[in-house]
Design an enzyme around this catalytic site. Sequence first.
Site, PDB file in Angstrom:
ATOM      1  N   GLU A  64      41.862   9.690  54.033  1.00 56.98           N
ATOM      2  CA  GLU A  64      41.693  10.275  55.270  1.00 56.98           C
ATOM      3  C   GLU A  64      42.958   9.727  56.231  1.00 56.98           C
ATOM      4  O   GLU A  64      43.068   8.469  56.143  1.00 56.98           O
ATOM      5  CB  GLU A  64      40.419   9.801  55.759  1.00 56.98           C
ATOM      6  CG  GLU A  64      40.066  10.872  57.203  1.00 56.98           C
ATOM      7  CD  GLU A  64      38.725  10.784  57.622  1.00 56.98           C
ATOM      8  OE1 GLU A  64      38.013  11.065  56.864  1.00 56.98           O
ATOM      9  OE2 GLU A  64      38.503  10.449  58.888  1.00 56.98           O
ATOM     10  N   PHE A  66      45.106  10.508  60.343  1.00 59.85           N
ATOM     11  CA  PHE A  66      44.663  11.204  61.529  1.00 59.85           C
ATOM     12  C   PHE A  66      46.208  11.723  62.054  1.00 59.85           C
ATOM     13  O   PHE A  66      46.968  10.967  61.581  1.00 59.85           O
ATOM     14  CB  PHE A  66      43.907  10.294  62.412  1.00 59.85           C
ATOM     15  CG  PHE A  66      44.653   8.971  62.777  1.00 59.85           C
ATOM     16  CD1 PHE A  66      45.784   8.804  63.637  1.00 59.85           C
ATOM     17  CD2 PHE A  66      43.933   7.743  62.206  1.00 59.85           C
ATOM     18  CE1 PHE A  66      46.368   7.424  63.596  1.00 59.85           C
ATOM     19  CE2 PHE A  66      44.670   6.576  62.436  1.00 59.85           C
ATOM     20  CZ  PHE A  66      45.834   6.339  62.982  1.00 59.85           C
ATOM     21  N   THR A  95      42.037  14.445  60.418  1.00 57.13           N
ATOM     22  CA  THR A  95      40.943  14.632  61.202  1.00 57.13           C
ATOM     23  C   THR A  95      41.481  15.505  62.457  1.00 57.13           C
ATOM     24  O   THR A  95      42.538  15.964  62.424  1.00 57.13           O
ATOM     25  CB  THR A  95      40.588  13.087  61.985  1.00 57.13           C
ATOM     26  OG1 THR A  95      41.887  12.555  62.470  1.00 57.13           O
ATOM     27  CG2 THR A  95      40.319  12.177  60.673  1.00 57.13           C
ATOM     28  N   ARG A 158      29.996  17.890  64.185  1.00 58.21           N
ATOM     29  CA  ARG A 158      29.648  18.380  65.329  1.00 58.21           C
ATOM     30  C   ARG A 158      30.780  18.090  66.409  1.00 58.21           C
ATOM     31  O   ARG A 158      31.403  18.556  67.229  1.00 58.21           O
ATOM     32  CB  ARG A 158      28.322  17.655  65.638  1.00 58.21           C
ATOM     33  CG  ARG A 158      27.756  18.215  67.141  1.00 58.21           C
ATOM     34  CD  ARG A 158      26.802  17.415  67.509  1.00 58.21           C
ATOM     35  NE  ARG A 158      27.271  16.041  67.945  1.00 58.21           N
ATOM     36  CZ  ARG A 158      26.438  15.095  68.612  1.00 58.21           C
ATOM     37  NH1 ARG A 158      25.268  15.452  68.702  1.00 58.21           N
ATOM     38  NH2 ARG A 158      27.075  14.060  69.015  1.00 58.21           N
ATOM     39  N   TYR A 175      25.170  21.796  66.527  1.00 56.46           N
ATOM     40  CA  TYR A 175      25.117  20.865  65.272  1.00 56.46           C
ATOM     41  C   TYR A 175      26.069  21.148  64.153  1.00 56.46           C
ATOM     42  O   TYR A 175      26.570  22.352  64.171  1.00 56.46           O
ATOM     43  CB  TYR A 175      23.935  20.638  64.611  1.00 56.46           C
ATOM     44  CG  TYR A 175      22.699  20.238  65.723  1.00 56.46           C
ATOM     45  CD1 TYR A 175      22.588  18.669  65.791  1.00 56.46           C
ATOM     46  CD2 TYR A 175      21.833  20.893  66.269  1.00 56.46           C
ATOM     47  CE1 TYR A 175      21.745  18.391  66.857  1.00 56.46           C
ATOM     48  CE2 TYR A 175      21.038  20.541  67.056  1.00 56.46           C
ATOM     49  CZ  TYR A 175      20.839  19.112  67.399  1.00 56.46           C
ATOM     50  OH  TYR A 175      19.694  18.771  68.217  1.00 56.46           O
ATOM     51  N   GLN A 229      29.984   8.347  56.311  1.00 55.71           N
ATOM     52  CA  GLN A 229      30.455   7.254  57.279  1.00 55.71           C
ATOM     53  C   GLN A 229      30.853   5.635  56.461  1.00 55.71           C
ATOM     54  O   GLN A 229      30.306   5.635  55.590  1.00 55.71           O
ATOM     55  CB  GLN A 229      29.451   6.946  58.297  1.00 55.71           C
ATOM     56  CG  GLN A 229      29.882   6.036  59.383  1.00 55.71           C
ATOM     57  CD  GLN A 229      31.159   6.287  60.341  1.00 55.71           C
ATOM     58  OE1 GLN A 229      32.284   6.253  59.708  1.00 55.71           O
ATOM     59  NE2 GLN A 229      31.095   6.860  61.552  1.00 55.71           N
ATOM     60  N   ALA A 462      68.031  10.854  42.280  1.00 57.69           N
ATOM     61  CA  ALA A 462      67.072  11.026  41.451  1.00 57.69           C
ATOM     62  C   ALA A 462      67.316  10.091  40.269  1.00 57.69           C
ATOM     63  O   ALA A 462      68.443  10.092  40.036  1.00 57.69           O
ATOM     64  CB  ALA A 462      66.632  12.308  41.217  1.00 57.69           C
ATOM     65  N   GLN A 486      72.579  18.154  37.312  1.00 56.88           N
ATOM     66  CA  GLN A 486      71.478  17.777  36.295  1.00 56.88           C
ATOM     67  C   GLN A 486      72.258  17.747  35.000  1.00 56.88           C
ATOM     68  O   GLN A 486      73.179  18.453  34.507  1.00 56.88           O
ATOM     69  CB  GLN A 486      70.164  18.770  36.238  1.00 56.88           C
ATOM     70  CG  GLN A 486      70.521  20.165  35.536  1.00 56.88           C
ATOM     71  CD  GLN A 486      69.285  21.064  35.321  1.00 56.88           C
ATOM     72  OE1 GLN A 486      68.252  20.681  36.230  1.00 56.88           O
ATOM     73  NE2 GLN A 486      69.186  21.746  34.567  1.00 56.88           N
ATOM     74  N   THR A 561      66.613  25.134  33.464  1.00 54.38           N
ATOM     75  CA  THR A 561      65.467  24.447  32.741  1.00 54.38           C
ATOM     76  C   THR A 561      64.384  25.034  32.128  1.00 54.38           C
ATOM     77  O   THR A 561      64.071  26.346  32.849  1.00 54.38           O
ATOM     78  CB  THR A 561      65.054  23.585  34.148  1.00 54.38           C
ATOM     79  OG1 THR A 561      66.090  23.062  34.708  1.00 54.38           O
ATOM     80  CG2 THR A 561      63.997  22.425  33.683  1.00 54.38           C
TER      81      THR A 561
END
Lengths: 657, 657
Positions: A64, A66, A95, A158, A175, A229, A462, A486, A561
């Site tokens: 998670e 924010f 969030t 909520r 709710y 939670q 790379a 490449q 490729t």
Amino acid sequence: MVNQRADIGWQSSKSDSSGASNSGESSKESSRCSTPVLDADRTDRLRDKMKRRIESGDHWFSLEFFPPRTTSGAVNLISRFDRMGSGGPLFIDITWHPAGDPGSDKETSSMMIASTAVNYCGLESVLHLTCCNQTKEKISAHLNKAKRLGLKNIMALRGDPIGEDWVEEDGGFNYATDLVKHIRCEFDDYFDICVAGYPTGHPEAESYDDDLRHLKEKVDAGAHFIVTQLFFRAETFLKFTKDCRAIGITCPILPGIFPIQGYHSLRQLVKLSKLEVPEEIKQVIEPIKENDAAIRNYGIQQAVEMCKVLLASGEVPGLHFYTLNREVATMEVLRQLGLWVEDPRRPLPWAISAHPKRKEEDVRPIFWASRPKSYIYRTQDWDDFPNGRWGNSSSPAFGELTDYYLFYLKSKSPKEALLQMWGEELMSEESVYEVFTNYITGQTNSNGHKIMCLPWNDDPLASETNLLKDELEKVNRRGVLTINSQPNINGKASSDPIVGWGPPGGYVFQKAYLEFFTSSENVTALLQVLKKYEPRVNYHIVNVQGRNITNAPDMQPNAVTWGIFPGREIVQPTVVDPVSFMFWKDEAFALWIEQWAKLYEDESPSRMIIKYIHDNYYLVNLVDNDFPLDSCLWQVIEDMFVLLDSPQVTQDEGSEL
Amino acid sequence: MVNQRADIGWQSSKSDSSGASNSGESSKESSRCSTPVLDADRTDRLRDKMKRRIESGDHWFSLEFFPPRTTSGAVNLISRFDRMGSGGPLFIDITWHPAGDPGSDKETSSMMIASTAVNYCGLESVLHLTCCNQTKEKISAHLNKAKRLGLKNIMALRGDPIGEDWVEEDGGFNYATDLVKHIRCEFDDYFDICVAGYPTGHPEAESYDDDLRHLKEKVDAGAHFIVTQLFFRAETFLKFTKDCRAIGITCPILPGIFPIQGYHSLRQLVKLSKLEVPEEIKQVIEPIKENDAAIRNYGIQQAVEMCKVLLASGEVPGLHFYTLNREVATMEVLRQLGLWVEDPRRPLPWAISAHPKRKEEDVRPIFWASRPKSYIYRTQDWDDFPNGRWGNSSSPAFGELTDYYLFYLKSKSPKEALLQMWGEELMSEESVYEVFTNYITGQTNSNGHKIMCLPWNDDPLASETNLLKDELEKVNRRGVLTINSQPNINGKASSDPIVGWGPPGGYVFQKAYLEFFTSSENVTALLQVLKKYEPRVNYHIVNVQGRNITNAPDMQPNAVTWGIFPGREIVQPTVVDPVSFMFWKDEAFALWIEQWAKLYEDESPSRMIIKYIHDNYYLVNLVDNDFPLDSCLWQVIEDMFVLLDSPQVTQDEGSEL
């Protein structure tokens, strides 16, 4: 090429041979796949992925985050997505900050951060959405926008009412259940829905049992899984799960894990969530509260122990981490649990976008190999990404890259750092050659700074390109300014840690590729030399005005490729495409000006040097079609230099361009 | 796999590198190819092919045939098309026989023979059409039908009026010019049109000059090239060409070459065409008129000498041969001229159809490898053959193969010959094994007959299959009745004479493939064995009822032949496709009954044996995905036999099926 891994595994998805599936006549009616299904995870919904992982007993984790407050914070967070995505999270969630204009187009909004995670980082993402004090119209507008942006999962909450004196609103969203119902009513089955569970009961609930009943309502209204939670003891969660099951909640319940990362952040969180820190934890951390490192170590250890108990219980299919947008503690917990797996296997050689409309995308032009986000941005309006092609005659248009400061294309480095790397003052074209050479070699420049990026490459080389380091250094030193390359590969295992991609048991191949800027004098000699390499080498040579010299068959893409896998059609994910090269050309030349020249003052000699290169150099790409042999491209460049070093020839041929 | 070559060369079609084509911005607007353009000849019109050959100075030849009188004659003629097609004619043409219901659906009609040449033999074909005594409606109906069947070229002729007293009809078709005008008026530019030229003037023309003027009118009306009536002296044609050029005829003029093949056929032709045989020829052939071989040899020599003069003149881009439906003389003339080139290079590993709607067809299921005409027939109603796929969910239906005696699917061998090869009387399943084994080895059976074909293979073994001869013999002897196979190939040159295909400079690959019928007992053991070969080997095992056992990823085709070429996308022309396997299964099982069992009387033991196999055996296909290693498929079969030879194991596992 890009080596980033989203949480995408190849699925074997084979029929049970002993079960002897009887398809018979019915198989004739079944629909045909229009593109090789490379990867079931790419097309599946989050709920299906969970289901499969639960069935296979393969534990997962999720992360998670924010939304950041500043645009530079957003740039950093996106880099973090790329790094933390490499460990294989099943999903991340973002969030919803009602105070931060969360549904807007601002670079820092919840909506845009989640969209970026899906589209540009290829991460399965869940967008939080809170509903209190919101109109239905506003909520629907957010959901429609999320859907349009490719988001497929919503965490329905909520949210915290504004002020203390919240009262229920008739017909409004009071709710989370109301929000779940609304989503299902307005969007049917489109979104996967997550809801929150409270192992010790919601602080505002009348009772623990009352809260459980609310949770049951949310699930019955159409939620697909639960994230809890945070809590401090495994038994808290296990009791909660048992109670949920007892009242008939059957969906996955994911424990919210909060590795304690500091004394103050813990206190703040506890205050907000109205949780109590158990005595045994207080007793440990109070004495060391001034020692950040000690607290962090304790937090990691405590989280690991608790997670072990949870996983061992058999009740927990996956762990959900509250990262607080930090990397170290969560990654360490996951490493100790053995859940952090930096799988070097890539489903395709480039980073896949998680937008549902790109789920069949299986080919891209090689040019954007180091700028995949730009490619995704410029093709975001395409309607589909059909089998083996990335457009058709009626809709091949690339979007204009008008805003060079688009936040997800922005250099991670500030202007000062760029000047330190690329030179406060350029003396000549050779100063530029030196920047390119130092980028390749990793050596510091005369001011003691390492060149960590170039306008065309925002990351260090790379690992695959490292294979070509010596040759690249040699040619850059002489003004063949390479921006993409490449090596040729003739049938290495798909599990090869450097060049491998795709499902196990396959073989991958590449044609050698080299792309560079170089002066028109060099190009004149190069064209002479290339005559000797017909038809082995295909080339496209173009200047900023669009003057285009090529020996490639008209408008035909050249596959550079490809992979051969058990039981599948050929996959050819990267091509050199003449049409899109002309779009890339505009972008590649513009980067000289936008990212480099503009670091210097108008009319300054440094700016004029970059401007000169922009106006006079050519962008060249070369493909060696003879992939089973050693690449001849270095010999081509060598021959060019030999020709340039013999003065009479270059004079004779000087008029060719 | 099929090794037949139509007149299709790969074109390099590259831009002029020194000419430095400036595509620039304009290239962004250009249309994209939706499939790799493998071969310009496949999409070009006959006039374009001629233009390109004239520009390159590459002489061509074409072949004229007339429709046969009987259906067995039609079967023979189609075989002749296949054989003569291998020498590389630019086109063939089919004469129009007004008395033979030429536009009908009869197997012997001009229309159907030309359609077969285009669709099933892949030959660029010109259909003759005569117009006198025909209504416009009738002519338009013929042309519409020709267009629908994929014919793109018409030879527009007046034809011979019925009876002596022909008079011009007002508003009707009186001259070929009227027909040319009508075609252009009704079909715009769709058809390429050929008209006839008369080097000594049309016998009914008022004068040579008058006839030249008529020819000019035909060309001006819209004809694209001229084929001349036969003649006996090179100077006749060269004068005629000079005269045509003098009055402004600029299109290609192809001399009609008639190698004298016999005294009587010459006399008859001369009578019909009202030509005079020159004295010098008469003097040679009159004395040897009873000696067919001597006349034929003279005819060949005379034609070769004349053609050499014609080609050396620089006025003749190609030679048109009146074959009289015979092969030897024309092929010998062409060989001596160096124009008969059996180019082993194939544009794709299977024979391409020349129907315009199949011009982008670039992939087929492997199952019909030995029955390409059946595949074309069963897919003739498909609307398109899109890039890399041979159908989509909305239109994948294969046509039913209801008529097993469809003339182009008919065995070349009569019933008696089949009985001699496959056994007048079968004693047991082992008799059938012996037939398969003798077909593979090329040895004669107990009655002294060679097995030249099987119901699934109308031709002797392909040279590629010969590579597997020893292994195939071994397994057929024990009841693994192979009907299709290919060895694995790991990057051989596209020019390889046995397995190569596609343009030069490429590499071709194959996965090993084996397809066979075998008993249910064998399948039970095989399934046990195959567990050891997961996931290396993919299998599909099905019986006549459609019971289907597979370990393949759902509905995904497995590419088993592919090629990598300079400057192109990957081409994967052959796949093992689970959906079409179920359609092939019906056909493969039905061939036991239709082509084999029905040779014997109802209820006869021989018929019952074939019927038993049809009812109880399984059709199996195996793919070894590990193409760089030696094929393991022979080891799989060997392991199966070992398991069968250990009695306790087969008992234990006997219940599996």
